[in-house]
Design a protein around this motif. Structure first.
Motif, mmCIF file in Angstrom:
data_model
loop_
_atom_site.group_PDB
_atom_site.id
_atom_site.type_symbol
_atom_site.label_atom_id
_atom_site.label_comp_id
_atom_site.label_asym_id
_atom_site.label_seq_id
_atom_site.Cartn_x
_atom_site.Cartn_y
_atom_site.Cartn_z
ATOM 1 N N GLN A 186 -9.415 27.482 -56.570
ATOM 2 C CA GLN A 186 -10.321 26.901 -57.543
ATOM 3 C C GLN A 186 -10.954 25.652 -56.928
ATOM 4 O O GLN A 186 -10.426 25.106 -55.957
ATOM 5 C CB GLN A 186 -9.575 26.535 -58.836
ATOM 6 C CG GLN A 186 -8.916 27.714 -59.531
ATOM 7 C CD GLN A 186 -9.928 28.694 -60.083
ATOM 8 O OE1 GLN A 186 -11.036 28.322 -60.460
ATOM 9 N NE2 GLN A 186 -9.549 29.967 -60.131
ATOM 10 N N ALA A 211 -11.611 22.041 -55.865
ATOM 11 C CA ALA A 211 -10.592 21.003 -55.705
ATOM 12 C C ALA A 211 -11.118 19.895 -54.801
ATOM 13 O O ALA A 211 -12.065 20.084 -54.039
ATOM 14 C CB ALA A 211 -9.310 21.593 -55.109
ATOM 15 N N HIS A 217 -12.340 21.208 -62.675
ATOM 16 C CA HIS A 217 -11.229 22.025 -63.147
ATOM 17 C C HIS A 217 -11.670 23.422 -63.602
ATOM 18 O O HIS A 217 -10.997 24.411 -63.317
ATOM 19 C CB HIS A 217 -10.505 21.314 -64.293
ATOM 20 C CG HIS A 217 -10.024 19.937 -63.922
ATOM 21 N ND1 HIS A 217 -9.100 19.714 -62.933
ATOM 22 C CD2 HIS A 217 -10.382 18.706 -64.405
ATOM 23 C CE1 HIS A 217 -8.885 18.411 -62.817
ATOM 24 N NE2 HIS A 217 -9.645 17.784 -63.699
ATOM 25 N N ARG A 218 -12.796 23.503 -64.290
ATOM 26 C CA ARG A 218 -13.223 24.791 -64.827
ATOM 27 C C ARG A 218 -14.067 25.603 -63.842
ATOM 28 O O ARG A 218 -14.201 26.814 -63.998
ATOM 29 C CB ARG A 218 -14.022 24.587 -66.117
ATOM 30 C CG ARG A 218 -13.244 23.897 -67.235
ATOM 31 C CD ARG A 218 -13.950 24.083 -68.570
ATOM 32 N NE ARG A 218 -15.331 23.603 -68.541
ATOM 33 C CZ ARG A 218 -15.689 22.381 -68.895
ATOM 34 N NH1 ARG A 218 -14.761 21.504 -69.290
ATOM 35 N NH2 ARG A 218 -16.959 22.012 -68.878
ATOM 36 N N ASP A 221 -14.962 14.484 -64.631
ATOM 37 C CA ASP A 221 -14.513 15.770 -64.102
ATOM 38 C C ASP A 221 -15.631 16.550 -63.415
ATOM 39 O O ASP A 221 -15.467 17.741 -63.116
ATOM 40 C CB ASP A 221 -13.922 16.629 -65.225
ATOM 41 C CG ASP A 221 -12.614 16.051 -65.755
ATOM 42 O OD1 ASP A 221 -11.916 15.375 -64.980
ATOM 43 O OD2 ASP A 221 -12.314 16.268 -66.939
#
Length: 327
Positions: free
Chosen positions: A75, A77, A132-133, A152
């Protein structure tokens, strides 16, 4: 001439078309003597093949090794290198430099399409990825500065952040226009002489019709704009410089000897320019490297532009960091 980012992303698209997986890495922030600036990109194929750069080489080697051993994040990062002196020495980062890198898996060519389109059209695209998503948003924008983290979201840019207006479509103007595009400048040319327009053949540069001073006023130079006059004709150069020196352009230069530059400054002082505005003029234009041919002079001009741009980028980084800290 396409930018280095376009070449990196185009190669990545080829790999994805061939069925490979890959990761896109973007430098978010650097400290100390890190080799690459924020915004530098690297793509690493799942078998360790790579294109682009985020450092002097050792970090690329580590990321390639991680790819071969399937150790890269699945994912989006944030990865950090050089957080201590031992790690900095291990990865060849000089003077205790540090890098913060955004890692993003690539699985389909649709992920790259908006970036490649913006680079091909020479439009500035703001690409925002939720850490994160993995959600991605795209927006065409005016120049805003360096990539940055905001809560984020990671915001990065693809396309020319910097503009260069060249007054004069002569041989020097042609060489300068071709070279500047490789440095990711959006290049514009202005020369009201019809015979010069008829012989202009540099691809990728926008031709702006009209008198140079009118063109400068209409384009409204901002702090991401450089203006260089190379016609050697005061009737064309001086009026454009008069408007440019009153603008927010970060660099203004003019071709000519020291003696001719002093005469030009005397002429400019007869208008409503302050001494500070007159002294913004870089003339003779370019760094003193003994250049004589059009290509050598173009190199000296671009070297000075790179120097001025780097100083402005550093100032922008400090200003953005202060704004985010105060938010």
């Amino acid at each position: 001439m396409q930018s280095s980012d376009w070449e990196v992303l185009q190669r990545a698209r080829d790999w994805l078309d061939q069925g490979y997986g890959a990761h896109l890495f973007t430098v978010i922030q650097t400290w100390g003597s890190a080799p690459r600036l924020p915004g530098a990109i690297l793509v690493v194929r799942e078998d360790g093949h790579l294109v682009g750069s985020v450092s002097g080489g050792c970090i690329e080697d580590d990321l390639a090794d991680k790819a071969r051993h399937q150790q890269l994040p699945a994912q989006p990062a944030i990865m950090e290198y050089g957080v201590n002196q031992a790690e900095a020495q291990r990865f060849g980062i000089p003077c205790g430099g540090q890098l913060k890198i955004f890692a993003e898996p690539l699985t389909q060519t649709a992920q790259l399409a908006p970036m490649l389109e913006s680079l091909s059209q020479r439009r500035l695209l703001k690409r925002s990825v939720h850490v994160h998503r993995g959600e991605v948003r795209h927006q065409y924008v005016l120049p805003e500065g360096q990539p940055y983290l905001e809560h984020d979201w990671f915001h990065s840019y693809f396309g020319p952040q910097w503009r260069l207006l060249i007054i004069g479509a002569n041989q020097l103007g042609s060489v300068l226009a071709a070279m500047a595009q490789a440095l990711d400048f959006h290049v514009m040319i202005c020369d009201p002489r019809e015979e010069m327009r008829a012989e202009w053949h540099v691809e990728g540069a926008d031709w702006l019709p009209g008198m140079p001073d009118d063109v400068v006023l209409e384009m409204a130079p901002d702090p991401h704009t450089a203006i260089v006059a190379v016609t050697h004709d005061p009737k064309l150069d001086d009026m454009a410089l008069l408007e440019a020196l009153k603008s927010d352009a970060f660099y203004i230069g003019a071709l000519g000897s020291v003696k001719n530059q002093e005469k030009r400054k005397q002429r400019l002082r007869s208008f409503d320019l302050t001494e500070q505005e007159v002294n913004r003029l870089h003339g003779p234009v370019g760094l003193r490297i003994g250049s004589r041919t059009p290509a050598e002079i173009a190199v000296s001009i671009l070297a000075e532009l790179i120097q001025e741009r780097a100083q402005l980028q550093q100032t922008g980084l400090v200003s953005r960091a202060h704004r985010l800290a105060m938010a």
